[in-house]
Design a protein around this motif. Structure first.
Motif, mmCIF file in Angstrom:
data_model
loop_
_atom_site.group_PDB
_atom_site.id
_atom_site.type_symbol
_atom_site.label_atom_id
_atom_site.label_comp_id
_atom_site.label_asym_id
_atom_site.label_seq_id
_atom_site.Cartn_x
_atom_site.Cartn_y
_atom_site.Cartn_z
ATOM 1 N N GLN A 1 0.830 -1.195 0.000
ATOM 2 C CA GLN A 1 0.000 0.000 0.000
ATOM 3 C C GLN A 1 0.870 1.254 0.000
ATOM 4 O O GLN A 1 0.636 2.177 -0.781
ATOM 5 C CB GLN A 1 -0.923 -0.008 1.209
ATOM 6 C CG GLN A 1 -1.875 1.170 1.230
ATOM 7 C CD GLN A 1 -2.840 1.099 2.394
ATOM 8 O OE1 GLN A 1 -2.681 0.303 3.315
ATOM 9 N NE2 GLN A 1 -3.850 1.932 2.351
ATOM 10 N N GLU A 2 1.893 1.265 0.835
ATOM 11 C CA GLU A 2 2.792 2.424 0.893
ATOM 12 C C GLU A 2 3.535 2.596 -0.431
ATOM 13 O O GLU A 2 3.694 3.717 -0.919
ATOM 14 C CB GLU A 2 3.790 2.265 2.039
ATOM 15 C CG GLU A 2 3.146 2.393 3.404
ATOM 16 C CD GLU A 2 4.090 2.025 4.535
ATOM 17 O OE1 GLU A 2 5.234 1.572 4.271
ATOM 18 O OE2 GLU A 2 3.681 2.177 5.698
ATOM 19 N N TYR A 3 3.971 1.508 -1.019
ATOM 20 C CA TYR A 3 4.693 1.576 -2.286
ATOM 21 C C TYR A 3 3.833 2.209 -3.374
ATOM 22 O O TYR A 3 4.255 3.129 -4.067
ATOM 23 C CB TYR A 3 5.153 0.176 -2.697
ATOM 24 C CG TYR A 3 5.769 0.111 -4.074
ATOM 25 C CD1 TYR A 3 7.037 0.628 -4.310
ATOM 26 C CD2 TYR A 3 5.091 -0.484 -5.131
ATOM 27 C CE1 TYR A 3 7.613 0.570 -5.578
ATOM 28 C CE2 TYR A 3 5.656 -0.558 -6.400
ATOM 29 C CZ TYR A 3 6.919 -0.030 -6.612
ATOM 30 O OH TYR A 3 7.482 -0.092 -7.862
ATOM 31 N N TYR A 4 2.605 1.711 -3.523
ATOM 32 C CA TYR A 4 1.743 2.225 -4.593
ATOM 33 C C TYR A 4 1.202 3.621 -4.299
ATOM 34 O O TYR A 4 0.933 4.385 -5.220
ATOM 35 C CB TYR A 4 0.611 1.241 -4.893
ATOM 36 C CG TYR A 4 1.121 0.005 -5.605
ATOM 37 C CD1 TYR A 4 1.702 0.106 -6.863
ATOM 38 C CD2 TYR A 4 1.066 -1.235 -5.006
ATOM 39 C CE1 TYR A 4 2.199 -1.010 -7.510
ATOM 40 C CE2 TYR A 4 1.565 -2.355 -5.651
ATOM 41 C CZ TYR A 4 2.129 -2.237 -6.900
ATOM 42 O OH TYR A 4 2.627 -3.340 -7.537
ATOM 43 N N GLU A 5 1.060 3.971 -3.025
ATOM 44 C CA GLU A 5 0.551 5.306 -2.689
ATOM 45 C C GLU A 5 1.634 6.380 -2.721
ATOM 46 O O GLU A 5 1.375 7.503 -3.161
ATOM 47 C CB GLU A 5 -0.098 5.295 -1.306
ATOM 48 C CG GLU A 5 -1.474 4.654 -1.297
ATOM 49 C CD GLU A 5 -2.135 4.718 0.069
ATOM 50 O OE1 GLU A 5 -1.642 5.442 0.964
ATOM 51 O OE2 GLU A 5 -3.146 4.031 0.244
ATOM 52 N N TYR A 6 2.842 6.054 -2.259
ATOM 53 C CA TYR A 6 3.848 7.095 -2.034
ATOM 54 C C TYR A 6 5.105 6.984 -2.898
ATOM 55 O O TYR A 6 5.847 7.953 -2.998
ATOM 56 C CB TYR A 6 4.281 7.100 -0.556
ATOM 57 C CG TYR A 6 3.116 7.268 0.386
ATOM 58 C CD1 TYR A 6 2.373 8.447 0.399
ATOM 59 C CD2 TYR A 6 2.756 6.247 1.246
ATOM 60 C CE1 TYR A 6 1.298 8.601 1.258
ATOM 61 C CE2 TYR A 6 1.686 6.391 2.116
ATOM 62 C CZ TYR A 6 0.959 7.573 2.121
ATOM 63 O OH TYR A 6 -0.100 7.720 2.960
ATOM 64 N N VAL A 7 5.348 5.846 -3.486
ATOM 65 C CA VAL A 7 6.599 5.656 -4.226
ATOM 66 C C VAL A 7 6.359 5.505 -5.721
ATOM 67 O O VAL A 7 6.949 6.211 -6.528
ATOM 68 C CB VAL A 7 7.376 4.420 -3.700
ATOM 69 C CG1 VAL A 7 8.633 4.181 -4.512
ATOM 70 C CG2 VAL A 7 7.696 4.577 -2.220
ATOM 71 N N TYR A 8 5.486 4.591 -6.086
ATOM 72 C CA TYR A 8 5.336 4.224 -7.489
ATOM 73 C C TYR A 8 4.703 5.330 -8.326
ATOM 74 O O TYR A 8 3.755 5.987 -7.921
ATOM 75 C CB TYR A 8 4.506 2.941 -7.646
ATOM 76 C CG TYR A 8 4.431 2.534 -9.102
ATOM 77 C CD1 TYR A 8 5.483 1.863 -9.689
ATOM 78 C CD2 TYR A 8 3.345 2.895 -9.892
ATOM 79 C CE1 TYR A 8 5.450 1.536 -11.041
ATOM 80 C CE2 TYR A 8 3.303 2.570 -11.239
ATOM 81 C CZ TYR A 8 4.363 1.892 -11.811
ATOM 82 O OH TYR A 8 4.340 1.576 -13.138
ATOM 83 N N SER A 9 5.230 5.490 -9.534
ATOM 84 C CA SER A 9 4.621 6.314 -10.584
ATOM 85 C C SER A 9 4.978 5.622 -11.900
ATOM 86 O O SER A 9 5.870 4.760 -11.946
ATOM 87 C CB SER A 9 5.174 7.738 -10.567
ATOM 88 O OG SER A 9 6.535 7.743 -10.973
ATOM 89 N N ASP A 10 4.318 5.992 -12.976
ATOM 90 C CA ASP A 10 4.649 5.392 -14.272
ATOM 91 C C ASP A 10 6.096 5.691 -14.664
ATOM 92 O O ASP A 10 6.778 4.826 -15.221
ATOM 93 C CB ASP A 10 3.687 5.876 -15.353
ATOM 94 C CG ASP A 10 2.316 5.228 -15.237
ATOM 95 O OD1 ASP A 10 2.215 4.140 -14.619
ATOM 96 O OD2 ASP A 10 1.351 5.798 -15.767
#
Length: 190
Positions: free
Chosen positions: A105-114
């Motif tokens: 959840q933290e990765y997809y909310e705060y770290v990941y972008s295209d």
């Protein structure tokens, strides 16, 4: 012939009842090959790059590597002393109690972008290509990612590949079609 394979669930043969019907096994049979296969279902491009670089590929006649979806990653879980995969799609539900789910959840909310995913894919793509080039081993580099901007030898995830009923993975006929496409490339590389 000696072949090195690595990749995601498409290479691993996820959802096949008999893994000997997956495309790496069909290629091995065609060439009476001895092979090492580091494919893992659910893994990321980082996993594929890391496990490829851990393998001494000198002495192999060819490598067949399939990169995966750019939104996946991994982290080292020190408590469990192993690598953990983060591969849920963005905006999917998470179990709040699980450490891995919290990390996802933290990765997809705060770290990941295209942009992050595309850069990560490019790092794996370039690292693998360079590793094979330095070791003077021919490489067939494929992907399951439909909309990659990189110049792969083959995109596996196309509409002409029959799928399992229970998932979007290739069924036996799908693996046979992938084998036929890769086999044409193998004949040009060896």
């Amino acid at each position: 012939m000696k072949i090195f394979y690595n990749g995601d669930s498409w290479s691993w043969g996820y959802n096949l009842e008999h893994r000997e019907l997956r495309y790496p096994s069909l290629i091995d049979k065609e060439y009476n090959a001895v092979s090492i296969d580091r494919s893992i279902h659910g893994c990321s491009n980082r996993t594929i790059l890391r496990t490829t670089l851990e393998q001494n590929i000198e002495g192999f006649d060819i490598g067949v590597i399939n990169l995966t979806y750019k939104n996946r990653t991994e982290f080292y879980n020190q408590e469990k002393d192993r690598w953990e995969f983060i591969n849920m799609g963005r905006h999917k539900g998470f179990k709040k109690k699980s450490l891995i789910s919290k990390k996802m959840q933290e990765y997809y909310e705060y770290v990941y972008s295209d942009t992050y995913g595309e850069t990560d894919e490019w790092i794996a793509y370039t690292g693998i290509k360079n590793y094979f080039q330095v070791c003077n081993v021919p490489l067939i580099l494929t992907t399951s990612q439909i909309n990659s901007k990189l110049d792969y030898d083959l995109i596996l995830n196309t509409k002409d590949i029959p799928r399992c009923l229970s998932s979007q993975h290739p069924n036996e006929l799908g693996h046979k079609r992938i084998y036929e496409k890769i086999n044409t490339l193998v004949q040009h590389k060896i």
